[in-house]
Enzyme design. Structure first.
Site, PDB file in Angstrom:
ATOM      1  N   ARG A   1      -9.736  -1.341 124.152  1.00 21.85           N
ATOM      2  CA  ARG A   1     -10.304  -0.638 125.351  1.00 21.85           C
ATOM      3  C   ARG A   1     -10.829  -1.294 126.545  1.00 21.85           C
ATOM      4  O   ARG A   1     -10.694  -1.296 127.919  1.00 21.85           O
ATOM      5  CB  ARG A   1     -11.114   0.855 125.039  1.00 21.85           C
ATOM      6  CG  ARG A   1     -12.230   0.302 124.730  1.00 21.85           C
ATOM      7  CD  ARG A   1     -13.050   1.611 123.634  1.00 21.85           C
ATOM      8  NE  ARG A   1     -12.328   2.009 122.726  1.00 21.85           N
ATOM      9  CZ  ARG A   1     -12.519   2.722 121.639  1.00 21.85           C
ATOM     10  NH1 ARG A   1     -13.462   3.654 122.002  1.00 21.85           N
ATOM     11  NH2 ARG A   1     -11.954   3.196 120.595  1.00 21.85           N
TER      12      ARG A   1
ATOM     13  N   LYS B   1     -13.428  -5.527 109.949  1.00 20.58           N
ATOM     14  CA  LYS B   1     -12.671  -4.402 109.124  1.00 20.58           C
ATOM     15  C   LYS B   1     -12.932  -4.973 107.713  1.00 20.58           C
ATOM     16  O   LYS B   1     -13.142  -6.050 107.364  1.00 20.58           O
ATOM     17  CB  LYS B   1     -10.927  -4.757 109.648  1.00 20.58           C
ATOM     18  CG  LYS B   1     -11.142  -4.274 111.199  1.00 20.58           C
ATOM     19  CD  LYS B   1      -9.590  -4.192 111.475  1.00 20.58           C
ATOM     20  CE  LYS B   1      -9.188  -4.115 113.074  1.00 20.58           C
ATOM     21  NZ  LYS B   1      -9.232  -2.559 113.062  1.00 20.58           N
TER      22      LYS B   1
END
Length: 496
Positions: free
Chosen positions: A348, A274
């Protein structure tokens, strides 16, 4: 630190200094308790001079004359009586708690002339006070001048016509406040303090309330074949954990309801790292796991008549020499293979193994997972609603209603084959991201591939669990979103 409010209910209050808080509707000529607190009519005069209108949550501070039975009076406006909702009582309690400063006792008069205040409304008011009183300043060594410090403990007497009924209703409110504030604590903790092992230890503390807690280690998860979850964890020196919490408050034969939370205690993005700006907020990427833990606290504390399972996958996503790479293919517990396109789509991968494990072991009535899963849901819904995805219309409707009742609002998002095919992979059964378009929807479709025919809902709480707008009942960065929502769902539909 949070102010400790010692709340009691009474038909009257012995006034000897301290603070008096009076509620007033826009229509009423006087405020609740005015005849007791203000026989000289100071409130009426002050309100006239200040042109006070008692609009919703509008406050009026009054310095009382010498000889008055209290040191200070605050009037809190409720707005129009006909428009009052349960959430307004929460907000009024929060507004009242915000006015408690430099006092160790307060009397709150809530029975407004012309308005019937139910025990439930009194309990909601008290819950609003408890939620607003929360703050997280554990690591601040300088906390202002002594004269500015609020009292550490304040005795609050809520004056109402049915104190016994209010006290009974308040027992549930205390449980809810405890669960919400636990979730807030977990989200607010710095990542160097709260790793997967430490988070699991916090879950283990729920055993004191009667929750059965198992902690699965990396070895046990590897034996079960949780390759998706373990792939995320392999870049960190901090070992992963899977916490399994069970509350058995229902009948023995009843299938449980199940809640699964994403618990990425810190998310750098991994190799798909990020940007530096704002990365510190990724300590809150375990907001789903925090909400599930808080919910289990509530259900156990109020002895909910339901069998419930809470499962949280706890990992840290780091970019070291052993970290998962884009292009890796991992095998989930279900046996389905996953091509990792982006290591920052890691939540996920954690959830898919937790969902499969839950379904395989417990055969629940439904599964609801919560996750700070995608930035795309914030683009779509902002910080007001969380995204709701579901394969079951009844469960979706129940969740939507619970969201409206608790004011933790949900907005149902679409699912469909045209979205699902976006995560098909050339090299594996699926890939972990479908690209920029419909990012929150393709993430939901990924999870849907691991729930089989079980009724399921996915709540994407990225915009509501952390950094959401502050209001009358929440001044915390970590909001505890989801705890009250899911408790309302269980209470309304699933308790025996």
């Amino acid at each position: 630190m949070s102010i400790k409010l010692e709340i009691s209910f009474s038909k009257s209050a012995k006034l000897n200094g301290g603070l008096a808080i009076l509620l007033k509707t826009a229509e009423a000529d006087s405020a609740a308790g005015a005849e007791t607190v203000d026989p000289a009519g100071v409130i009426v005069k002050a309100a006239r001079i200040a042109r006070y209108s008692a609009k919703s949550m509008n406050g009026l501070d009054i310095v009382v004359p010498e000889g008055a039975p209290v040191d200070r009076i605050v009037v809190i406006g409720l707005g129009k009586a006909a428009e009052l909702t349960a959430h307004d009582w929460l907000k009024a309690g929060g507004a009242a708690a915000s006015r408690i400063k430099n006092t160790d006792k307060a009397a709150v008069f809530i029975d407004v002339p012309g308005l019937t205040t139910s025990p439930r409304a009194a309990a909601d008011f008290a819950l609003g006070m408890l939620l607003r009183a929360y703050s997280f300043d554990t690591y601040k060594t300088k906390k202002g001048d002594e004269e500015e410090k609020p009292a550490k403990s304040v005795k609050v007497t809520i004056v109402t016509a049915d104190p016994a009924g209010a006290k009974k209703a308040f027992s549930d409110s205390e449980a809810i406040a405890g669960g919400v504030n636990l979730a807030r604590d977990l989200v607010n903790e710095p990542p160097n303090v709260l790793g997967p092992v430490e988070f699991a230890a916090k879950a283990k503390e729920l055993e004191k309330l009667g929750v059965e807690v198992e902690i699965l280690t990396e070895r046990e998860m590897r034996r079960l074949g949780m390759g998706a979850l373990l792939g995320v964890a392999q870049g960190s020196v901090r070992p992963p954990r899977l916490a399994v919490m069970q509350w058995k408050g229902g009948k023995g034969k009843d299938r449980p309801v199940a809640f699964i939370g994403k618990g990425v205690v810190f998310d750098t993005g991994g190799i798909s790292i990020k940007p530096a700006a704002g990365m510190e907020d990724m300590k809150g990427d375990m907001g789903g796991a925090a909400a599930v833990t808080g919910l289990m606290h509530v259900l156990a504390s109020r002895k909910a008549a339901v069998n419930a399972v809470g499962i949280i996958g706890l990992v840290e996503n780091m970019p070291d020499g052993n970290a998962q790479r884009p292009g890796d293919i991992v095998t989930s517990m279900s046996g389905q293979t996953i091509e990792v396109i982006n290591t920052d789509a890691e939540g996920r991968l954690v959830l898919c193994d937790a969902l499969w494990y839950c379904n395989d072991r417990f055969k629940p009535q439904f599964m609801i997972n919560l996750a700070t899963l995608t930035g795309a849901i914030i683009v779509a819904l902002g910080n007001v609603h969380a995204g709701l995805f579901s394969n079951d219309d009844q469960l979706s409707a129940q969740l939507t209603a619970a969201g409206l009742s608790s004011n933790e609002k949900l907005w149902r998002m679409p699912l469909g084959r045209d979205y699902d095919k976006l995560i098909d992979s050339k090299f594996a059964d699926m890939k972990n991201t479908g690209g920029r378009q419909a990012g929150s929807i393709t993430a939901a479709h990924f999870l849907k591939r691991f729930v089989q025919d079980t009724p399921w809902a996915h709540l994407d709480i990225a915009g509501t669990a952390m950094g959401s707008p502050q209001d009358e009942i929440n001044q915390s960065w970590g909001s505890g979103f989801g705890v009250r929502l899911l408790d309302e769902l269980v209470r309304a539909h699933y308790e025996s």
